[in-house]
Design a protein around this motif. Sequence first.
Motif, mmCIF file in Angstrom:
data_model
loop_
_atom_site.group_PDB
_atom_site.id
_atom_site.type_symbol
_atom_site.label_atom_id
_atom_site.label_comp_id
_atom_site.label_asym_id
_atom_site.label_seq_id
_atom_site.Cartn_x
_atom_site.Cartn_y
_atom_site.Cartn_z
ATOM 1 N N LYS A 192 43.178 33.103 49.983
ATOM 2 C CA LYS A 192 43.670 32.005 50.819
ATOM 3 C C LYS A 192 42.592 31.451 51.734
ATOM 4 C CE LYS A 192 48.385 33.653 50.800
ATOM 5 N NZ LYS A 192 49.537 34.059 51.585
ATOM 6 N N ASP A 193 41.418 32.058 51.704
ATOM 7 C CA ASP A 193 40.308 31.615 52.543
ATOM 8 C C ASP A 193 39.452 30.643 51.727
ATOM 9 O OD1 ASP A 193 37.544 31.604 53.606
ATOM 10 O OD2 ASP A 193 38.337 33.070 55.032
ATOM 11 N N ALA A 194 39.312 29.426 52.216
ATOM 12 C CA ALA A 194 38.590 28.388 51.473
ATOM 13 C C ALA A 194 37.125 28.749 51.276
ATOM 14 C CB ALA A 194 38.707 27.046 52.202
ATOM 15 N N GLU A 195 36.511 29.359 52.272
ATOM 16 C CA GLU A 195 35.091 29.737 52.177
ATOM 17 C C GLU A 195 34.889 30.795 51.100
ATOM 18 O OE1 GLU A 195 31.014 29.774 52.898
ATOM 19 O OE2 GLU A 195 32.550 28.339 53.490
ATOM 20 N N VAL A 196 35.773 31.786 51.048
ATOM 21 C CA VAL A 196 35.684 32.833 50.027
ATOM 22 C C VAL A 196 35.892 32.227 48.648
ATOM 23 C CG1 VAL A 196 36.748 34.960 49.156
ATOM 24 C CG2 VAL A 196 36.399 34.653 51.620
ATOM 25 N N ALA A 197 36.831 31.335 48.521
ATOM 26 C CA ALA A 197 37.080 30.662 47.241
ATOM 27 C C ALA A 197 35.855 29.868 46.810
ATOM 28 C CB ALA A 197 38.304 29.762 47.351
ATOM 29 N N ARG A 198 35.206 29.189 47.760
ATOM 30 C CA ARG A 198 33.987 28.419 47.435
ATOM 31 C C ARG A 198 32.865 29.352 46.973
ATOM 32 N NH1 ARG A 198 35.639 25.049 51.694
ATOM 33 N NH2 ARG A 198 34.493 26.249 53.235
ATOM 34 N N MET A 199 32.719 30.497 47.652
ATOM 35 C CA MET A 199 31.664 31.442 47.257
ATOM 36 C C MET A 199 31.925 31.997 45.859
ATOM 37 S SD MET A 199 30.537 33.526 50.686
ATOM 38 C CE MET A 199 32.175 34.081 51.142
ATOM 39 N N GLU B 118 33.602 30.530 43.474
ATOM 40 C CA GLU B 118 33.362 29.437 42.529
ATOM 41 C C GLU B 118 31.866 29.216 42.321
ATOM 42 O OE1 GLU B 118 34.472 24.736 42.140
ATOM 43 O OE2 GLU B 118 35.845 26.079 43.208
ATOM 44 N N ARG B 119 31.109 29.273 43.385
ATOM 45 C CA ARG B 119 29.653 29.069 43.284
ATOM 46 C C ARG B 119 29.017 30.161 42.433
ATOM 47 N NH1 ARG B 119 25.365 29.568 48.059
ATOM 48 N NH2 ARG B 119 23.542 28.859 46.935
ATOM 49 N N LEU B 120 29.391 31.434 42.693
ATOM 50 C CA LEU B 120 28.847 32.534 41.901
ATOM 51 C C LEU B 120 29.255 32.398 40.447
ATOM 52 C CD1 LEU B 120 27.265 35.183 41.825
ATOM 53 C CD2 LEU B 120 29.388 36.377 42.421
ATOM 54 N N ALA B 121 30.488 31.998 40.206
ATOM 55 C CA ALA B 121 30.962 31.806 38.837
ATOM 56 C C ALA B 121 30.157 30.720 38.125
ATOM 57 C CB ALA B 121 32.447 31.445 38.853
ATOM 58 N N ILE C 155 30.475 32.299 34.458
ATOM 59 C CA ILE C 155 31.578 33.211 34.201
ATOM 60 C C ILE C 155 32.808 32.700 34.949
ATOM 61 C CG2 ILE C 155 30.151 35.255 33.795
ATOM 62 C CD1 ILE C 155 30.601 36.095 36.690
ATOM 63 N N SER C 156 33.932 33.351 34.722
ATOM 64 C CA SER C 156 35.142 32.931 35.429
ATOM 65 C C SER C 156 35.084 33.407 36.885
ATOM 66 C CB SER C 156 36.381 33.523 34.748
ATOM 67 O OG SER C 156 36.415 34.931 34.933
ATOM 68 N N LYS C 157 35.929 32.789 37.723
ATOM 69 C CA LYS C 157 35.995 33.224 39.122
ATOM 70 C C LYS C 157 36.447 34.675 39.208
ATOM 71 C CE LYS C 157 38.025 29.389 41.041
ATOM 72 N NZ LYS C 157 38.669 28.677 42.149
ATOM 73 N N LYS C 158 37.378 35.047 38.335
ATOM 74 C CA LYS C 158 37.862 36.433 38.328
ATOM 75 C C LYS C 158 36.710 37.399 38.047
ATOM 76 C CE LYS C 158 39.835 38.447 34.797
ATOM 77 N NZ LYS C 158 40.706 38.718 33.683
ATOM 78 N N ARG D 162 35.086 40.205 40.486
ATOM 79 C CA ARG D 162 35.006 41.569 39.981
ATOM 80 C C ARG D 162 33.573 42.112 40.077
ATOM 81 N NH1 ARG D 162 38.281 43.763 35.805
ATOM 82 N NH2 ARG D 162 38.629 41.647 35.071
ATOM 83 N N SER D 163 32.605 41.330 39.625
ATOM 84 C CA SER D 163 31.218 41.801 39.638
ATOM 85 C C SER D 163 30.691 41.939 41.068
ATOM 86 C CB SER D 163 30.317 40.892 38.815
ATOM 87 O OG SER D 163 30.176 39.626 39.421
ATOM 88 N N ALA D 164 31.095 41.025 41.948
ATOM 89 C CA ALA D 164 30.662 41.123 43.345
ATOM 90 C C ALA D 164 31.237 42.378 44.005
ATOM 91 C CB ALA D 164 31.073 39.880 44.125
ATOM 92 N N LEU D 165 32.509 42.645 43.762
ATOM 93 C CA LEU D 165 33.137 43.846 44.311
ATOM 94 C C LEU D 165 32.527 45.102 43.716
ATOM 95 C CD1 LEU D 165 36.875 42.733 44.406
ATOM 96 C CD2 LEU D 165 35.373 43.119 46.360
#
Length: 81
Positions: A6-13, A15-18, A23-26, A30-33
């Motif tokens: 629900k955090d727009a900044e986290v969603a943007r990060m 999406e950027r990494l994806a 790769i997909s956002k999921k 997953r890879s970041a975690l």
Amino acid sequence: MALYVKDAEVARMAERLAMLRRISKKEAVRSALQHELEREEAVPSLVERGLEFARALRARGNPGKAAKTDKAFIDSLYGES
């Protein structure tokens, strides 16, 4: 179980990494975690650090050169005669 960001900044990060990894956002999340979990687990615990310190101290010690620890020696530490 679903994970909703629900955090727009986290969603943007995510999406950027994806996008950067193509790769997909999921998969990006997953890879970041996974990376962060591996990094945290690689850090030695306080107990492990203490044990390593004790081992290193013991390895540097030389009991043969130790001063005699009798009453006179202890009193000398406190300035007593």
